[in-house]
Write an enzyme that holds these catalytic residues in place. Sequence first.
Site, PDB file in Angstrom:
ATOM      1  N   GLY A  35       0.810  -1.223   0.000  1.00 54.76           N
ATOM      2  CA  GLY A  35       0.000   0.000   0.000  1.00 54.76           C
ATOM      3  C   GLY A  35       0.836   1.261   0.000  1.00 54.76           C
ATOM      4  CG  LEU A  37      -1.210   1.750  -3.880  1.00 51.45           C
ATOM      5  CD1 LEU A  37      -2.424   1.410  -4.748  1.00 51.45           C
ATOM      6  CD2 LEU A  37      -0.240   0.570  -3.848  1.00 51.45           C
ATOM      7  CG  HIS A  38       5.106   4.881  -5.010  1.00 49.18           C
ATOM      8  ND1 HIS A  38       5.687   4.169  -6.037  1.00 49.18           N
ATOM      9  CD2 HIS A  38       5.530   4.272  -3.869  1.00 49.18           C
ATOM     10  CE1 HIS A  38       6.449   3.208  -5.551  1.00 49.18           C
ATOM     11  NE2 HIS A  38       6.360   3.240  -4.229  1.00 49.18           N
ATOM     12  CD  GLU A  39       2.431   8.018 -11.274  1.00 44.61           C
ATOM     13  OE1 GLU A  39       2.424   7.193 -12.206  1.00 44.61           O
ATOM     14  OE2 GLU A  39       1.442   8.713 -10.968  1.00 44.61           O
ATOM     15  CG  HIS A  41       3.010   0.642  -5.483  1.00 44.05           C
ATOM     16  ND1 HIS A  41       3.210   1.709  -4.645  1.00 44.05           N
ATOM     17  CD2 HIS A  41       3.584  -0.430  -4.872  1.00 44.05           C
ATOM     18  CE1 HIS A  41       3.863   1.300  -3.558  1.00 44.05           C
ATOM     19  NE2 HIS A  41       4.113   0.013  -3.675  1.00 44.05           N
ATOM     20  CD  GLN A  65       7.397  -7.914   3.290  1.00 41.32           C
ATOM     21  OE1 GLN A  65       6.656  -8.764   2.798  1.00 41.32           O
ATOM     22  NE2 GLN A  65       7.913  -6.932   2.573  1.00 41.32           N
ATOM     23  N   GLY A 151       8.526  -4.979  -9.201  1.00 40.86           N
ATOM     24  CA  GLY A 151       9.381  -3.883  -9.643  1.00 40.86           C
ATOM     25  C   GLY A 151      10.858  -4.239  -9.513  1.00 40.86           C
ATOM     26  CD  GLN A 157       9.981  -8.232  -2.824  1.00 39.96           C
ATOM     27  OE1 GLN A 157       9.912  -8.054  -1.617  1.00 39.96           O
ATOM     28  NE2 GLN A 157       9.268  -7.531  -3.680  1.00 39.96           N
ATOM     29  CB  SER A 190       5.571   3.150   0.658  1.00 33.51           C
ATOM     30  OG  SER A 190       4.985   2.514  -0.456  1.00 33.51           O
TER      31      SER A 190
END
Length: 289
Positions: A35, A37-39, A41, A65, A151, A157, A190
Amino acid sequence: MKNACAIVSSPSKMHKIAEQWTLTKQTIGVVATMGCLHEGHLSLIKEARKRTQKVVVSIFVNPLQFGQNEDLNTYPKPFERDLELCRKAGVDVIFNPEAADFYPRSFQTSIDGGLLAKRYCGRSRPGHFNGALTVVHILFELIKPTLAFFGEKDFQQSFLIKQMCRDLWLPAEIVTMPIIREANGLAMSSRNTYLSPEQKEMAAVIFQAILSVQNAVKNGYTKTGELLALTASLINHSPGMQLDYAHFVDLKTLLPLGDNINTSARFLLAAYIGDNPRVRLIDNGHISV
Ligand code: AMP
């Protein structure tokens, strides 16, 4: 585009919806997020919208995590804003479970990413990748995505997720998307919401370090030791910043390169900024030879 975006918090309801889609042969795209969220995501969500018939965005601040002294309890949760962004992006379902439903008290099982999960970010954040892999594995089992979008910002990851899919024969195809940056080059995150405007400017040195290294390699400097020293000097001389790690890694194995860059590679780094809170930022860039 606006559409009805369902909010589903029950894992079993999510499972039923996805099962129905699978039975009716609809392709499913999953974008797993925490969550805020930004560009970055949104670039994943847009790609999912283009390539799959049904799009699920999970919004779940996954306790598994986070380490003990990390920001689990302060992680930003602007849910209404996220919902509006998802609606505009044409998301079909936001999957927003409660931790207690996602991990019932009897929960025991976890995914172990092996030795690579202990390197780089895994060294500074013990257990982080096993927690991330476990949540992604559960999401994949619940939703059975055709494609899942991640991403490149979290390069290690996505590498470990591909490794998990290969090792465990998970059928989801992993699509990775480029890093989206602020105008000054800072990778969107985030966690940038923790930074003051001055810190956001200062933190752009991480991207400048990547550019300097990319340029140096283009100009024939290939000694990893010298390039890492250059990086440490750039970052540690920026007020309030401290390099956590920097490594050149092999694209196929994610293992560190030796003394020389003799093959195309990825340059991974992480740095801390500030004291209260002390924010950890990660970034990476492609190195071509
Ligand atoms: P997070 O919400 O931070 O767990 O990230 C969810 C997904 O968004 C992960 O696959 C991230 O790699 C991806 N992501 C986060 N920031 C960016 C960015 N700046 N550019 C591209 N993808 C990103």
